[in-house]
Design a protein around this motif. Structure first.
Motif, PDB file in Angstrom:
ATOM      1  N   GLU A   1      -5.881  -7.161   7.973  1.00 38.30           N
ATOM      2  CA  GLU A   1      -5.643  -6.007   8.837  1.00 38.30           C
ATOM      3  C   GLU A   1      -4.820  -6.358  10.071  1.00 38.30           C
ATOM      4  O   GLU A   1      -4.311  -5.462  10.746  1.00 38.30           O
ATOM      5  CB  GLU A   1      -6.976  -5.381   9.268  1.00 38.30           C
ATOM      6  CG  GLU A   1      -7.809  -4.835   8.125  1.00 38.30           C
ATOM      7  CD  GLU A   1      -7.138  -3.676   7.386  1.00 38.30           C
ATOM      8  OE1 GLU A   1      -6.340  -2.954   8.036  1.00 38.30           O
ATOM      9  OE2 GLU A   1      -7.397  -3.505   6.183  1.00 38.30           O
TER      10      GLU A   1
ATOM     11  N   ARG B   1       2.463  -4.218   5.635  1.00 37.16           N
ATOM     12  CA  ARG B   1       1.498  -4.073   4.541  1.00 37.16           C
ATOM     13  C   ARG B   1       1.916  -2.960   3.575  1.00 37.16           C
ATOM     14  O   ARG B   1       1.630  -3.012   2.382  1.00 37.16           O
ATOM     15  CB  ARG B   1       0.104  -3.790   5.104  1.00 37.16           C
ATOM     16  CG  ARG B   1      -0.536  -5.002   5.762  1.00 37.16           C
ATOM     17  CD  ARG B   1      -1.927  -4.699   6.268  1.00 37.16           C
ATOM     18  NE  ARG B   1      -1.917  -4.137   7.614  1.00 37.16           N
ATOM     19  CZ  ARG B   1      -2.569  -3.044   7.988  1.00 37.16           C
ATOM     20  NH1 ARG B   1      -3.262  -2.353   7.099  1.00 37.16           N
ATOM     21  NH2 ARG B   1      -2.520  -2.619   9.229  1.00 37.16           N
ATOM     22  N   GLU B   2       2.585  -1.952   4.102  1.00 29.12           N
ATOM     23  CA  GLU B   2       3.010  -0.849   3.246  1.00 29.12           C
ATOM     24  C   GLU B   2       4.150  -1.239   2.304  1.00 29.12           C
ATOM     25  O   GLU B   2       4.207  -0.772   1.171  1.00 29.12           O
ATOM     26  CB  GLU B   2       3.454   0.331   4.113  1.00 29.12           C
ATOM     27  CG  GLU B   2       2.318   1.010   4.859  1.00 29.12           C
ATOM     28  CD  GLU B   2       2.813   2.072   5.826  1.00 29.12           C
ATOM     29  OE1 GLU B   2       1.979   2.848   6.328  1.00 29.12           O
ATOM     30  OE2 GLU B   2       4.046   2.127   6.088  1.00 29.12           O
TER      31      GLU B   2
ATOM     32  N   ASN C   1       4.375  -6.744  16.903  1.00 30.00           N
ATOM     33  CA  ASN C   1       4.271  -6.176  15.564  1.00 30.00           C
ATOM     34  C   ASN C   1       5.468  -5.288  15.224  1.00 30.00           C
ATOM     35  O   ASN C   1       5.973  -5.308  14.099  1.00 30.00           O
ATOM     36  CB  ASN C   1       2.975  -5.369  15.427  1.00 30.00           C
ATOM     37  CG  ASN C   1       1.749  -6.255  15.277  1.00 30.00           C
ATOM     38  OD1 ASN C   1       1.860  -7.465  15.130  1.00 30.00           O
ATOM     39  ND2 ASN C   1       0.570  -5.646  15.326  1.00 30.00           N
TER      40      ASN C   1
ATOM     41  N   GLU D   1       1.175  -2.767  10.111  1.00 28.46           N
ATOM     42  CA  GLU D   1       0.925  -1.762   9.080  1.00 28.46           C
ATOM     43  C   GLU D   1       2.158  -1.529   8.202  1.00 28.46           C
ATOM     44  O   GLU D   1       2.051  -1.419   6.972  1.00 28.46           O
ATOM     45  CB  GLU D   1       0.490  -0.449   9.725  1.00 28.46           C
ATOM     46  CG  GLU D   1       0.167   0.642   8.733  1.00 28.46           C
ATOM     47  CD  GLU D   1      -0.307   1.920   9.403  1.00 28.46           C
ATOM     48  OE1 GLU D   1      -0.669   2.872   8.673  1.00 28.46           O
ATOM     49  OE2 GLU D   1      -0.303   1.972  10.650  1.00 28.46           O
ATOM     50  N   GLU D   2       3.331  -1.450   8.828  1.00 31.74           N
ATOM     51  CA  GLU D   2       4.544  -1.189   8.047  1.00 31.74           C
ATOM     52  C   GLU D   2       4.830  -2.331   7.059  1.00 31.74           C
ATOM     53  O   GLU D   2       5.383  -2.104   5.977  1.00 31.74           O
ATOM     54  CB  GLU D   2       5.738  -0.999   8.975  1.00 31.74           C
ATOM     55  CG  GLU D   2       5.621   0.209   9.884  1.00 31.74           C
ATOM     56  CD  GLU D   2       4.901  -0.116  11.187  1.00 31.74           C
ATOM     57  OE1 GLU D   2       4.239  -1.190  11.261  1.00 31.74           O
ATOM     58  OE2 GLU D   2       4.995   0.689  12.131  1.00 31.74           O
TER      59      GLU D   2
ATOM     60  N   SER E   1       1.292  -4.797  20.046  1.00 30.55           N
ATOM     61  CA  SER E   1       2.023  -3.782  19.286  1.00 30.55           C
ATOM     62  C   SER E   1       3.517  -4.019  19.380  1.00 30.55           C
ATOM     63  O   SER E   1       4.267  -3.721  18.430  1.00 30.55           O
ATOM     64  CB  SER E   1       1.676  -2.388  19.807  1.00 30.55           C
ATOM     65  OG  SER E   1       0.304  -2.114  19.626  1.00 30.55           O
TER      66      SER E   1
ATOM     67  N   SER F   1       7.988  -6.037  12.209  1.00 29.12           N
ATOM     68  CA  SER F   1       8.155  -5.060  11.133  1.00 29.12           C
ATOM     69  C   SER F   1       9.630  -4.761  10.901  1.00 29.12           C
ATOM     70  O   SER F   1      10.098  -4.759   9.747  1.00 29.12           O
ATOM     71  CB  SER F   1       7.403  -3.761  11.477  1.00 29.12           C
ATOM     72  OG  SER F   1       6.006  -3.994  11.547  1.00 29.12           O
TER      73      SER F   1
ATOM     74  N   THR G   1       0.805  -1.218   0.000  1.00 32.19           N
ATOM     75  CA  THR G   1       0.000   0.000   0.000  1.00 32.19           C
ATOM     76  C   THR G   1       0.837   1.265   0.000  1.00 32.19           C
ATOM     77  O   THR G   1       0.312   2.353  -0.272  1.00 32.19           O
ATOM     78  CB  THR G   1      -0.927   0.010   1.231  1.00 32.19           C
ATOM     79  OG1 THR G   1      -0.125  -0.028   2.418  1.00 32.19           O
ATOM     80  CG2 THR G   1      -1.886  -1.168   1.203  1.00 32.19           C
TER      81      THR G   1
ATOM     82  N   THR H   1      -3.446  -9.347  19.365  1.00 32.23           N
ATOM     83  CA  THR H   1      -2.599  -8.209  19.058  1.00 32.23           C
ATOM     84  C   THR H   1      -1.639  -7.822  20.168  1.00 32.23           C
ATOM     85  O   THR H   1      -2.029  -7.652  21.327  1.00 32.23           O
ATOM     86  CB  THR H   1      -3.470  -6.987  18.711  1.00 32.23           C
ATOM     87  OG1 THR H   1      -4.370  -7.358  17.671  1.00 32.23           O
ATOM     88  CG2 THR H   1      -2.623  -5.821  18.258  1.00 32.23           C
TER      89      THR H   1
END
Length: 552
Positions: A123, A130-131, A498, A127-128, A495, A502, A94, A493
């Protein structure tokens, strides 16, 4: 480890497990082993075969997910003879930031359909990640939308077969006879339809597929996330293709020596008892009851006001269900549903408490809300798909007569979870096909880059001790401890986890030795909404646990 669902199942526990993710402990639970090609089993790469050409197209109009099909050899020892298809799904990176490559993801099982479970859990990926990465998954050979093990002519035939066996696990001689007859019949049906496919759905076969998929997406080395059964697939790949490992995270691990029974020795215990799944399920259940009893019914519907009283209430409920089921909720179905209900902390533990309270009050729990629709139709996911992998790959006692005694020994050790996990692999007793090409070690071949291993302390399927064993057995691995609850850090989850994942996936930075993370939200931290799960409603966001086929 799990441990096949139809993602829409008919019996209580199986509906619960058939939610978003397979993790199966293996999540899987059904379903030994023998000879193999020495070049393949010994770790040498298979003969060179053409790299599949992937024609990516939107899975459905307007979908952000793309689908493709890869053609691969059925038998890597004879790649020019027959080919099979693998169904793939992709979500493109993304941004912002430069795309690094593809992250290939296996959702566990055995038998987890990546085309369904990756989109439903997209989801949950950091996030990083997925980016910077295309997230790519697939239905492994024998599973789902790929060339699948399917032993019935129609859905009605499959449903009629499923209705013959008790939910959860068999209780008593009559149910045991029906259980064994059903699974013997299942194997005979499978043998008639495609006996060659049954011999070529091993973990090593899938590892060879994985390397072809790595090449097909254009990556020089593999970036991979495997959860539950996906960890034994990852460990197999790392030892068949050690030079191709760029970054590999193994989350909720299976001890490779337990999976192979220490390189295929005499199997006196079934797979999940060797792994210690019953022990970790019992300790996680104890945490559930303690945490529930330490709060009020506004946070945990099943609370009896104290940990001791809540444990007593649970034991009374299970005794009562032995004598008087509530609708289709028998003792065995409830015991297995309880284990699978522990897989996801939020909202899984709250929803499990609501179901137990409904049963305590004599009410049939409400069915779960529908899951988000995946970008592809739900495939057929019969018990035979997980069974073909597990029974062909991991040794289990072959005599059905020994399982009642194993069950009683398991129950003496860990109570209801011991019964559940004993029977999870018992169908392998009547599944006679063994994988032709399988990998049984060694597990310590030096990899191009180190592996990251994630283990959760209270996991109802894959024990933390298995993560420790994985980290010790691989040549170069770093253990990240997740101080928390549930099966896989991906869907429970943290963080902290994650952030470490990442950094590792993006630039190869491992957590410092001895690092421990915690989950973001403790159990039962959120009040139950009025009319919500405590009353038996609400969605179940759990995992596909390959074992509760039964109630999987």
């Amino acid at each position: 480890m799990s441990l096949r669902m139809p993602v829409r199942a008919s019996i209580p526990g199986r509906r619960r497990c058939a939610a978003a993710l397979a993790a199966t402990a293996i999540c899987s639970a059904m379903f030994t082993f023998t000879g193999s090609d020495p070049a393949l089993a010994g770790g040498a790469p298979p003969p060179r075969v053409p790299v599949p050409q992937l024609d990516w197209r939107p899975c459905s109009p307007g979908s952000p997910f793309d689908c493709a099909t890869a053609e691969v050899p059925l038998d890597y020892a004879d790649p020019g003879r027959r080919t099979i298809d693998l169904a793939l799904v992709r979500r493109k990176a993304t941004g912002p930031g430069k795309r690094i490559g593809s992250l290939l993801f296996n959702p566990g099982g055995p038998g987890g359909p990546g085309t369904v479970q990756m989109p439903q859990n997209y989801e949950a990926f950091p996030e990083e990640v997925r980016e910077r990465f295309d997230i790519v998954s697939w239905d492994p050979r024998g599973i789902g939308h790929s060339t699948a093990v399917n032993c019935f002519g129609t859905p009605e035939e499959a449903a009629a077969w499923a209705a013959r066996k008790p939910a959860g696990f068999p209780v008593g001689e009559q149910q045991r006879a029906a259980w064994n007859a059903a699974f013997k019949d299942l194997y005979q049906r499978c043998l008639k339809r495609d006996p060659e496919l049954l011999r070529h759905v091993s973990t090593a076969d899938s590892a060879h597929d994985l390397d072809l998929l790595r090449q097909a997406v254009g990556d020089r080395q593999l970036t991979y996330l495997g959860i539950s059964y996906g960890t034994i697939l990852g460990a197999t790949y790392a030892n068949l293709y050690p030079g191709h490992v760029r970054a590999m995270t193994l989350d909720s691990n299976i001890d490779p020596r337990a999976w192979t029974n220490h390189a295929m020795g005499d199997a006196r215990l079934p797979t999940f008892l060797r792994m210690g799944s019953d022990v970790t399920a019992a300790s996680t259940l104890e945490q559930f009851l303690t945490r529930c009893g330490s709060t009020g019914t506004d946070h945990c519907a099943f609370s009896a006001g104290s940990p001791q009283a809540t444990r007593s209430k649970f034991d009374q409920l299970m005794r009562r269900l032995r004598e008087q089921p509530v609708g289709t909720w028998t003792y065995a179905a409830t015991a297995s549903d309880t284990v699978s209900g522990l897989y996801t902390l939020h909202p899984g533990w709250t929803e499990l408490a609501g179901r137990l309270q409904d049963l305590w009050q004599g009410r049939v729990p409400a069915p779960p809300a529908p899951l988000p629709a995946p970008p592809v139709p739900y495939p057929y996911l019969g018990d035979e798909q997980a069974g073909a992998v597990l029974c062909g790959d991991s040794p289990n006692p072959r005599d059905t007569a020994v399982y009642p005694a194993l069950e009683e020994a398991g129950a003496a050790r860990t109570g209801d979870p011991g019964r559940h996990w004993t029977w999870a692999a018992e169908p392998c007793a009547t599944w006679l096909t063994r994988a032709e090409n399988r990998y049984t070690g060694p597990w310590n071949k030096p990899t191009a880059h180190p592996v990251m291993v994630v283990g959760t302390l209270f996991d109802p399927s894959t024990p933390y001790t298995n993560a420790q064993a994985m980290a010790e057995e691989l040549a170069d691995a770093r253990l990240l401890t997740n101080s928390g609850y549930g099966h896989t850090a991906l869907i429970n989850t943290s963080s902290c986890v994650n952030a470490h994942e990442s950094r590792y996936f993006i630039d190869g930075t491992l957590p410092p030795p001895g690092t421990t993370c915690r989950q973001d939200t403790p159990p039962f931290a959120t009040p139950v909404p009025h009319g919500g799960v405590a009353a038996g409603g609400g969605a179940m966001a759990g995992v596909v646990s390959r074992l509760l086929r039964q109630p999987r």
